[in-house]
Design a protein around this motif. Structure first.
Motif, short mmCIF file in Angstrom:
data_model
loop_
_atom_site.label_atom_id
_atom_site.label_comp_id
_atom_site.label_asym_id
_atom_site.label_seq_id
_atom_site.Cartn_x
_atom_site.Cartn_y
_atom_site.Cartn_z
N THR A 231 10.05 3.64 3.38
CA THR A 231 9.01 2.90 4.06
C THR A 231 7.71 3.01 3.27
O THR A 231 7.62 3.75 2.30
N MET A 232 6.69 2.29 3.71
CA MET A 232 5.39 2.31 3.02
C MET A 232 4.27 2.45 4.05
O MET A 232 4.34 1.85 5.13
N ARG A 233 3.26 3.24 3.70
CA ARG A 233 2.04 3.29 4.49
C ARG A 233 0.96 2.53 3.74
O ARG A 233 0.76 2.75 2.54
N VAL A 234 0.26 1.65 4.44
CA VAL A 234 -0.76 0.82 3.82
C VAL A 234 -2.07 0.94 4.59
O VAL A 234 -2.10 1.24 5.77
N SER A 235 -3.16 0.69 3.88
CA SER A 235 -4.45 0.43 4.51
C SER A 235 -4.60 -1.08 4.57
O SER A 235 -4.57 -1.75 3.53
N ALA A 236 -4.78 -1.62 5.76
CA ALA A 236 -4.82 -3.07 5.92
C ALA A 236 -6.14 -3.67 5.43
O ALA A 236 -6.21 -4.87 5.14
N THR A 237 -7.17 -2.85 5.35
CA THR A 237 -8.46 -3.33 4.87
C THR A 237 -9.26 -2.17 4.30
O THR A 237 -9.10 -1.02 4.75
#
Length: 367
Positions: A231-237
């Motif tokens: 899976t991946m963790r992202v910062s959306a902004t």
């Protein structure tokens, strides 16, 4: 049987979650030379008895210079792997909760002091410090030492380091890998135009800025068993005008989904000290909702989720498939127990604790 969405089971690949509560990765800054210590056994053991659906080990560096601080956990050597194996063996003796690991590299935010000593960058040449690296020689803060811009050979080496750490995670029997692409760390630094000023195939256009994070995903996916999720963790902004934003996040999420990403954990911020965040309950949930609408992957929402009804509403309205808690479960390590009691659900509890089941909740513990 409860009808609460929070306590419905969910399968991601071959990993079966008994409920939708994810324990998010939380750095403890208590490792020695990248190696877990007795603190990790105590800390993680407590969380593994919490009744949550899955436990995620803290951000784990794929190389020594990828650590946020000198006290971060790593998975880049046999010694790191052996120390982690010792901790995992102790936890698994008493808990069957699935365990994931977050693999990452801090990039220009590495070589930092531990939070309770200020958390600022330790300049190169000082004790317990090292030269940081990044897509471009742009420091995180104006008074920080500039990172070394990665060349193509460095990028190739980093891909291999992510793959090697994933292979070690597989040998350790970990149930899933989450790649850390958020909070201003290295992969996020490649994604954001604020930190990525390259003029080669890894910079400029959105396609180019996504290239290295996607290559890392492919390398980890290849190195980790096919039946276990990546899976991946992202910062959306970035919360900064002209930075990484939700539209680009959705494009990145869709590219990840095409490559076989099993789930995406949607957070925000961390890249720039200029960020302006209106922090409050559910402040990141709209980002999770938008990503969920644009993909078929399970989506994890996170960010000031502290109340049981709040968590339930996020799931029951379809904004996300899972909720992640971090500080809330440090404060209350039995948060899932109390949530289950609130909704008339059941959780798994250690046999040693079964006799503490409150009389008014006779079906709380599954044993």
């Amino acid at each position: 049987m409860t009808t609460a969405a929070l306590f419905q089971p969910l399968s991601i690949g071959n990993v079966n979650l008994k409920n939708r509560i994810v324990i998010a990765p939380m750095c403890q800054y208590s490792a020695i030379d990248g190696q877990m210590t007795d603190w990790h056994t105590m800390h993680l053991g407590t969380l593994a008895a919490s009744g949550a659906g899955i436990l995620t080990l803290e951000a784990t560096a794929v190389s020594p210079e990828g650590r946020i601080s000198y006290a971060d956990v790593g998975l880049y050597s046999d010694a790191c792997e052996a120390a982690m194996n010792k901790t995992l063996d102790a936890i698994r003796t008493w808990s069957d909760m699935p365990i994931a690991i977050q693999l990452g590299h801090a990039g220009r935010k590495a070589s930092s002091q531990v939070p309770w000593k200020g958390g600022a960058q330790i300049p190169p040449g000082s004790a317990q410090s090292w030269q940081t690296v990044a897509p471009s020689a742009v420091p995180f803060k104006s008074d920080y030492d500039a990172p070394k811009a990665l060349d193509i050979d460095d990028i190739t080496r980093l891909r291999l380091e992510f793959a090697d750490a994933a292979a070690r995670a597989a040998r350790l029997g970990l149930d899933a890998v989450q790649i850390h692409g958020a909070h201003g760390y290295l992969l996020h630094q490649f994604l954001s135009p604020l930190s990525n000023k390259r003029n080669d195939e890894y910079g400029g256009s959105l396609e180019n800025r996504m290239r290295f994070p996607l290559e890392v995903f492919d390398a980890v996916r290849k190195a980790f068993p096919a039946d276990r999720p990546v899976t991946m963790r992202v910062s959306a902004t970035d919360w900064v005008e002209g930075g990484w934003d939700l539209e680009q996040t959705i494009a990145f999420a869709q590219a990840l989904e095409e490559r076989g990403c099993s789930a995406i954990h949607v957070s925000s911020g961390g890249l720039s000290p200029d960020q302006k965040i209106a922090v409050g309950p559910n402040y990141q949930v709209p980002f999770a909702r938008a990503v969920k609408a644009a993909t078929k992957m399970p989506v994890v929402a996170v960010g000031l989720i502290t109340e049981f009804e709040q968590a339930e509403a996020i799931l029951s309205t379809g904004d996300a498939d899972m909720i992640a808690i971090a500080r809330a479960i440090l404060y209350n390590p039995r948060w899932p127990w109390h949530a289950a009691a609130h909704f008339g659900a059941s959780v798994t509890a250690p046999n040693q604790y079964l006799r503490c089941q409150p009389r008014r909740f006779p079906s709380l513990f599954q044993g």
